[in-house]
Design a protein around this motif. Structure first.
Motif, PDB file in Angstrom:
ATOM      1  N   ARG A  69       0.813  -1.218   0.000  1.00  0.00           N
ATOM      2  CA  ARG A  69       0.000   0.000   0.000  1.00  0.00           C
ATOM      3  C   ARG A  69       0.847   1.268   0.000  1.00  0.00           C
ATOM      4  O   ARG A  69       0.378   2.328  -0.435  1.00  0.00           O
ATOM      5  CB  ARG A  69      -0.926   0.005   1.221  1.00  0.00           C
ATOM      6  CG  ARG A  69      -1.945  -1.112   1.238  1.00  0.00           C
ATOM      7  CD  ARG A  69      -2.705  -1.124   2.538  1.00  0.00           C
ATOM      8  NE  ARG A  69      -3.516   0.072   2.700  1.00  0.00           N
ATOM      9  CZ  ARG A  69      -3.729   0.687   3.854  1.00  0.00           C
ATOM     10  NH1 ARG A  69      -3.147   0.221   4.962  1.00  0.00           N
ATOM     11  NH2 ARG A  69      -4.496   1.744   3.924  1.00  0.00           N
ATOM     12  N   ALA A  70       2.075   1.175   0.473  1.00  0.00           N
ATOM     13  CA  ALA A  70       2.928   2.365   0.578  1.00  0.00           C
ATOM     14  C   ALA A  70       3.788   2.596  -0.656  1.00  0.00           C
ATOM     15  O   ALA A  70       4.455   3.621  -0.757  1.00  0.00           O
ATOM     16  CB  ALA A  70       3.816   2.256   1.820  1.00  0.00           C
ATOM     17  N   ASN A  71       3.777   1.661  -1.605  1.00  0.00           N
ATOM     18  CA  ASN A  71       4.606   1.775  -2.809  1.00  0.00           C
ATOM     19  C   ASN A  71       3.883   2.551  -3.899  1.00  0.00           C
ATOM     20  O   ASN A  71       2.658   2.452  -4.030  1.00  0.00           O
ATOM     21  CB  ASN A  71       4.955   0.388  -3.348  1.00  0.00           C
ATOM     22  CG  ASN A  71       5.773  -0.438  -2.385  1.00  0.00           C
ATOM     23  OD1 ASN A  71       5.640  -1.657  -2.344  1.00  0.00           O
ATOM     24  ND2 ASN A  71       6.626   0.187  -1.592  1.00  0.00           N
ATOM     25  N   LEU A  72       4.632   3.295  -4.698  1.00  0.00           N
ATOM     26  CA  LEU A  72       4.055   3.982  -5.847  1.00  0.00           C
ATOM     27  C   LEU A  72       3.985   3.017  -7.030  1.00  0.00           C
ATOM     28  O   LEU A  72       4.845   2.148  -7.200  1.00  0.00           O
ATOM     29  CB  LEU A  72       4.887   5.197  -6.230  1.00  0.00           C
ATOM     30  CG  LEU A  72       4.963   6.331  -5.193  1.00  0.00           C
ATOM     31  CD1 LEU A  72       5.677   7.536  -5.786  1.00  0.00           C
ATOM     32  CD2 LEU A  72       3.583   6.719  -4.692  1.00  0.00           C
ATOM     33  N   VAL A  73       2.947   3.202  -7.850  1.00  0.00           N
ATOM     34  CA  VAL A  73       2.750   2.346  -9.017  1.00  0.00           C
ATOM     35  C   VAL A  73       2.433   3.208 -10.234  1.00  0.00           C
ATOM     36  O   VAL A  73       2.010   4.353 -10.114  1.00  0.00           O
ATOM     37  CB  VAL A  73       1.613   1.322  -8.786  1.00  0.00           C
ATOM     38  CG1 VAL A  73       1.976   0.357  -7.668  1.00  0.00           C
ATOM     39  CG2 VAL A  73       0.301   2.032  -8.459  1.00  0.00           C
ATOM     40  N   TYR A  74       2.637   2.630 -11.425  1.00  0.00           N
ATOM     41  CA  TYR A  74       2.339   3.334 -12.669  1.00  0.00           C
ATOM     42  C   TYR A  74       2.076   2.307 -13.762  1.00  0.00           C
ATOM     43  O   TYR A  74       2.369   1.115 -13.597  1.00  0.00           O
ATOM     44  CB  TYR A  74       3.505   4.247 -13.063  1.00  0.00           C
ATOM     45  CG  TYR A  74       4.793   3.525 -13.401  1.00  0.00           C
ATOM     46  CD1 TYR A  74       5.179   3.309 -14.729  1.00  0.00           C
ATOM     47  CD2 TYR A  74       5.635   3.032 -12.403  1.00  0.00           C
ATOM     48  CE1 TYR A  74       6.348   2.636 -15.041  1.00  0.00           C
ATOM     49  CE2 TYR A  74       6.807   2.354 -12.713  1.00  0.00           C
ATOM     50  CZ  TYR A  74       7.162   2.159 -14.024  1.00  0.00           C
ATOM     51  OH  TYR A  74       8.313   1.484 -14.347  1.00  0.00           O
ATOM     52  N   THR A  75       1.517   2.761 -14.890  1.00  0.00           N
ATOM     53  CA  THR A  75       1.211   1.848 -15.984  1.00  0.00           C
ATOM     54  C   THR A  75       1.916   2.215 -17.286  1.00  0.00           C
ATOM     55  O   THR A  75       1.955   1.393 -18.199  1.00  0.00           O
ATOM     56  CB  THR A  75      -0.308   1.818 -16.266  1.00  0.00           C
ATOM     57  OG1 THR A  75      -0.749   3.126 -16.652  1.00  0.00           O
ATOM     58  CG2 THR A  75      -1.090   1.364 -15.044  1.00  0.00           C
ATOM     59  N   GLU A  76       2.454   3.420 -17.411  1.00  0.00           N
ATOM     60  CA  GLU A  76       3.061   3.867 -18.663  1.00  0.00           C
ATOM     61  C   GLU A  76       4.497   4.309 -18.431  1.00  0.00           C
ATOM     62  O   GLU A  76       4.805   4.951 -17.417  1.00  0.00           O
ATOM     63  CB  GLU A  76       2.276   5.032 -19.262  1.00  0.00           C
ATOM     64  CG  GLU A  76       0.815   4.724 -19.556  1.00  0.00           C
ATOM     65  CD  GLU A  76       0.078   5.933 -20.101  1.00  0.00           C
ATOM     66  OE1 GLU A  76       0.461   6.408 -21.192  1.00  0.00           O
ATOM     67  OE2 GLU A  76      -0.856   6.405 -19.439  1.00  0.00           O
ATOM     68  N   ASN A  77       5.377   3.978 -19.362  1.00  0.00           N
ATOM     69  CA  ASN A  77       6.761   4.417 -19.268  1.00  0.00           C
ATOM     70  C   ASN A  77       6.851   5.935 -19.429  1.00  0.00           C
ATOM     71  O   ASN A  77       6.063   6.542 -20.168  1.00  0.00           O
ATOM     72  CB  ASN A  77       7.614   3.741 -20.339  1.00  0.00           C
ATOM     73  CG  ASN A  77       7.770   2.251 -20.099  1.00  0.00           C
ATOM     74  OD1 ASN A  77       7.786   1.798 -18.953  1.00  0.00           O
ATOM     75  ND2 ASN A  77       7.869   1.485 -21.173  1.00  0.00           N
TER      76      ASN A  77
END
Length: 352
Positions: A268-276
């Motif tokens: 829950r504390a980690n950042l996430v993304y979907t696009e480079n």
């Protein structure tokens, strides 16, 4: 929301909002615009807009705090988190690492300012946290993250700590309530990164203590929980940015998972993304890049602020800048200070 109240909110917040981050037709974290769009809504967000004008002020302060900290954390990177409207709008249309950091630091700023306002007694709906942390004398501490060191020696819970529970909840109520389609991967990512920003404060609360005893002997300490500094929060989220996880939608359509199966699922504390991320070396307003031409760099550094990296191997120019500064200042009784004028010479390196 009544038109008169909307106008009052605008006047109330005008000196504070300053820079605005925008995406599409939505202004991100401009409280007045959020409330204007929410005037036909019901629920927690509508209640805040109608009844908690002072809270909206703290939301605006939190947005400004996030803007400032983002600029500090990325001051030496190709993307330097400019608050220029056209550039940031383009950045926020994507789900890159940079977008994730912006959403997280904004949520953290709002949480921080609301919590601080509670502790200072500026909000009638809340106060500082008088609840005991749990345990005492080194016992278990309810709500205290394992990231915080326990006070040494004999101590007990007391005093009045920062009400992070209220700040966390109100930040969530204001920032997350308008996103209903939680099966949309973009919304799932946004809400996750909002929460990661809040947890960068909540998970790192730390004890602050006051000594008691004869002649300052400190035979006993009374302790309460305080927020970390916002610079510490920014540093933590910057670390999360560097280690962010690229994710894809899960088969259930209601969650996400790492794009690479060998990668550990984010917590829950980690950042996430979907696009480079795009290449920010050259100016390209279609993607929100201002480029690095004209940026100042450090010719002696091998790090990210070094001229080779920051200038993307395009080269750089040097010039000596002379500035007049006060020096050899003397105090004369009473009550003047006189100074000589000296020339400060420094070398400025500028990216081609």
């Amino acid at each position: 929301m009544r038109p008169a109240l909307v106008a009052a909110c605008l006047l109330f917040l005008a000196p504070i909002t300053g820079s605005v981050w925008a995406t599409g037709s939505h202004v991100v974290m401009d409280p007045w615009m959020v409330c204007k769009k929410a005037r036909k809504m019901r629920g927690k967000l509508a209640d805040i807009c109608r009844n908690e004008t002072e809270l909206l002020k703290q939301v605006a302060r939190g947005q400004a705090k996030g803007v400032k900290e983002c600029g500090y954390q990325f001051r030496a990177r190709h993307w330097n988190c400019t608050a220029q409207r056209r550039s940031m709008r383009r950045i926020l249309l994507k789900d890159t690492r940079e977008t994730g950091f912006v959403n997280a630091i904004t949520a953290a700023g709002v949480t921080y300012e609301i919590t601080r306002a509670c502790t200072a007694g500026k909000l009638v709906q809340c106060s500082c946290d008088k609840a005991k942390g749990g345990g005492g004398g080194g016992g278990p501490i309810g709500g205290l993250s394992g990231n915080a060191a326990l006070p040494p020696g004999d101590w007990q819970w007391g005093g009045c700590g920062d009400n992070i529970r209220y700040g966390y909840r109100k930040s969530r109520d204001f920032m997350d309530a308008r996103y209903k389609r939680r099966s949309d991967i973009k919304i799932l990512i946004k809400l996750h990164n909002h929460n990661a920003g809040r947890l960068a404060i909540k998970n790192y609360m730390k004890p602050e203590c006051k000594c008691h005893g004869l002649s300052g002997s400190c035979t006993l300490k009374t302790c309460w929980l305080k927020m970390p500094t916002f610079r510490e929060v920014g540093n933590k989220l910057k670390d999360e940015f560097d280690g962010a996880t690229k994710v894809i939608s899960s088969n259930d359509g209601k969650s996400f998972m790492p794009e690479e199966r060998s990668i550990k699922p984010p917590n829950r504390a980690n950042l996430v993304y979907t696009e480079n991320s795009p290449d920010f070396c050259e100016a390209n307003l279609k993607i929100g890049s201002l480029g690095t031409q004209g940026r100042h760099c450090n010719a002696t550094s091998q790090g990210v602020d070094g001229c080779n990296l920051l200038c993307c191997n395009r080269g750089f120019s040097q010039k000596t800048v002379n500035e007049s500064v006060n020096c050899r200042c003397r105090f004369k009784w009473c009550c003047d200070v006189t100074c000589d004028t000296c020339i400060d010479r420094r070398v400025v390196n500028t990216c081609h």
